[in-house]
Design a protein around this motif. Structure first.
Motif, short mmCIF file in Angstrom:
data_model
loop_
_atom_site.label_atom_id
_atom_site.label_comp_id
_atom_site.label_asym_id
_atom_site.label_seq_id
_atom_site.Cartn_x
_atom_site.Cartn_y
_atom_site.Cartn_z
N ARG A 141 -5.19 3.68 2.15
CA ARG A 141 -6.63 3.58 1.45
C ARG A 141 -6.47 3.14 0.17
NH1 ARG A 141 -10.49 6.42 4.18
NH2 ARG A 141 -11.93 5.17 2.75
N PRO A 142 -7.32 2.15 -0.16
CA PRO A 142 -7.29 1.64 -1.66
C PRO A 142 -7.31 2.81 -2.69
CG PRO A 142 -8.74 0.40 -0.15
CD PRO A 142 -8.49 1.77 0.62
N GLY A 143 -6.56 2.66 -3.72
CA GLY A 143 -6.49 3.72 -4.65
C GLY A 143 -5.23 4.76 -4.51
N GLN A 144 -4.82 4.98 -3.42
CA GLN A 144 -3.63 5.66 -3.06
C GLN A 144 -2.25 4.96 -3.45
OE1 GLN A 144 -3.73 7.30 0.62
NE2 GLN A 144 -5.69 8.70 0.32
N GLY A 202 -10.78 6.25 -4.27
CA GLY A 202 -11.02 5.61 -5.60
C GLY A 202 -12.12 5.75 -6.27
N PRO A 215 -15.22 1.93 -6.09
CA PRO A 215 -13.98 1.53 -7.01
C PRO A 215 -13.77 0.11 -6.79
CG PRO A 215 -13.56 2.30 -4.55
CD PRO A 215 -15.03 2.49 -4.70
N ARG A 216 -13.18 -0.33 -8.00
CA ARG A 216 -13.00 -1.55 -8.05
C ARG A 216 -11.52 -2.24 -7.51
NH1 ARG A 216 -14.96 -2.12 -14.55
NH2 ARG A 216 -17.16 -1.51 -14.38
N ASP A 217 -11.64 -2.18 -6.42
CA ASP A 217 -10.34 -2.60 -5.69
C ASP A 217 -10.50 -3.83 -4.93
OD1 ASP A 217 -11.96 -1.60 -3.52
OD2 ASP A 217 -10.98 0.10 -3.15
N GLU A 249 -12.03 -4.19 -2.01
CA GLU A 249 -11.94 -3.81 -0.54
C GLU A 249 -13.15 -2.92 -0.26
OE1 GLU A 249 -8.44 -2.61 1.00
OE2 GLU A 249 -7.28 -4.00 -0.17
N THR A 250 -13.24 -1.76 -1.00
CA THR A 250 -14.16 -0.76 -0.88
C THR A 250 -15.85 -1.25 -1.03
OG1 THR A 250 -12.69 0.73 -0.88
CG2 THR A 250 -14.87 1.52 -0.96
N SER A 273 -19.87 3.60 -1.67
CA SER A 273 -19.00 4.90 -1.88
C SER A 273 -20.11 5.76 -2.41
CB SER A 273 -18.25 4.62 -3.19
OG SER A 273 -17.58 5.96 -3.58
#
Length: 309
Positions: free
Chosen positions: A50-53, A130, A157-159, A161-162, A165
Motif C-alpha cells: 500500500r502507498p505510504g508503507q 497515508g 495522501p499525496r502519493d 495513486e490514492t 480517503s
C-alpha cells in the motif's frame, strides 16, 4: 525488439547467476524484454504494498520470532481449547443443553465489561494508506461500554495513486478454536441484529462478513445503515438480517441473495460520510434476537436466469 542480454558465465555458476538476477536484483524496464510492458507484468507478480508503507527488505528468516516460553504457553492454550471443543458437543449445541438452545430468543454476543473485551476488536483508518484520519478504542465510563472516537479527514495522501480517503473502521476479530482453526457464529435461530449504541448523529455502516467457499468471494460483505440519534440518550437498534445487502469491495452487486447465518465471521462498523471532524460511537452490547413478527426472507429483488433464453 532488443533481446535480453545474458552475461556469459561458467556452467557451474549459471544457477547462482539466475537466482541473483531474478530474485535479488529489482526489475527495471531496461533489464526486461519488451520494455515497460514486461516490467509492469513482472512487478504485478510482486506482493502489493500500500502507498505510504515502508518496504521491508529483510530476508524471510529474519522475520521469524523464536520464543520458547511463548511456544509453551501456546501449546497450553491450544490444548485447553481442544478439550473444550471436545467437551461442548457432549452437553449440547454450542455447549448448551438442547432445550435451552431451542427456546433461546435473545443472545448477547459481545458486551464490553472489561479490558479483555477490547482485545476481540481491531481499529483501522486511512492512516494505514497515508491518510490523516485517526481512530481510537477505549472503555467508556465505569468500564461498562466501548467508546470508539477519533477524527475523520477526507484529504487523500499525496502519493499519486490514492484518489479517495477518509474512513475509520471497527471490526471484530476472527474467532479461532484449537490450533488456530476458524470458528464461526451460528445465528440460524435468529433473524435480527440487536444493538444498544449512543452516537453523535453520524450515519454508520454495519458490515457482516460470512464464510465464503470460492476465492473470488473473499471480499463479499453484507451491509446496512446505522443512523445514530446523537445526544445523551441511548438507542436500541434492531436490524433484521433480511435488510442487509450484498457488496463487493464497496460496490453494491446486482445479483443479490440473502445472508447465510450459519457461518458468520466478523461484525464491523465503518464511518465514511465525508464530513471532516471529530466523531464518537459508544456501544453497550451487540447481540442477536428472534422477532416472531418479522417474516420477511429478503428485502431486495433477486434475479434468476431463464434457461430458455
Amino acid at each position: 525488439m532488443s533481446l535480453w542480454r545474458v552475461p556469459r558465465v561458467p556452467p557451474a555458476g549459471w544457477l547462482g547467476c539466475v537466482h541473483q538476477q531474478l530474485f535479488l536484483t529489482p526489475a527495471t524496464p531496461s533489464s526486461l524484454p519488451g520494455g515497460a510492458a514486461a516490467a509492469a507484468r513482472a512487478l504485478s507478480r510482486v506482493q502489493y504494498r500500500r502507498p505510504g508503507q515502508p518496504k521491508d527488505n529483510r530476508p524471510p528468516w529474519k522475520k521469524i520470532k523464536f520464543d520458547f516460553a511463548k511456544g509453551v504457553e501456546g501449546v497450553k492454550k491450544h490444548m485447553t481449547l481442544l478439550m473444550k471443543e471436545l467437551r461442548d458437543p457432549l452437553v449440547g449445541p454450542e455447549g448448551k443443553p438442547v432445550l435451552e438452545h431451542m427456546l433461546e430468543q435473545n443472545r448477547v454476543v459481545w458486551e464490553f465489561r472489561g479490558p479483555e473485551a477490547l482485545e476481540q476488536w481491531s481499529v483501522s483508518s486511512d492512516r494505514e494508506i497515508g491518510g490523516q484520519s485517526e481512530a481510537y478504542l477505549k472503555l467508556g465510563r465505569n468500564n461498562n461500554t466501548c467508546l470508539l472516537y477519533g477524527t475523520l479527514c477526507g484529504a487523500p495522501p499525496r502519493d499519486g495513486e490514492t484518489r479517495y480517503s477518509g474512513y475509520c473502521t471497527l471490526r471484530s476479530k476472527q474467532m479461532l478454536c484449537a490450533f488456530d482453526r476458524k470458528k464461526h457464529h451460528d445465528w440460524t435461530s435468529f433473524n435480527t441484529l440487536h444493538l444498544r449504541v449512543r452516537g453523535d448523529g453520524r450515519p454508520w455502516m454495519i458490515n457482516l462478513v460470512g464464510e465464503t467457499y470460492f476465492s473470488h468471494q473473499k471480499d463479499d460483505m453484507y451491509s446496512y445503515f446505522l443512523y445514530t440519534r446523537g445526544g445523551p440518550y441511548w438507542q436500541d437498534v434492531k436490524i433484521p438480517f433480511s435488510k442487509f445487502f450484498l457488496g463487493h469491495r464497496g460496490r453494491i452487486q446486482d445479483d443479490q441473495h440473502h445472508l447465510w447465518l450459519d457461518k458468520i465471521n466478523t461484525v464491523g462498523f465503518t464511518l465514511g460520510d465525508k464530513a471532516d471532524g471529530p466523531f464518537q460511537l459508544e456501544i453497550d452490547f451487540i447481540g442477536v434476537c428472534r422477532d416472531s413478527a418479522h417474516t420477511e426472507e429478503f428485502a431486495y429483488e433477486t434475479y434468476k436466469r431463464n434457461p430458455n433464453v
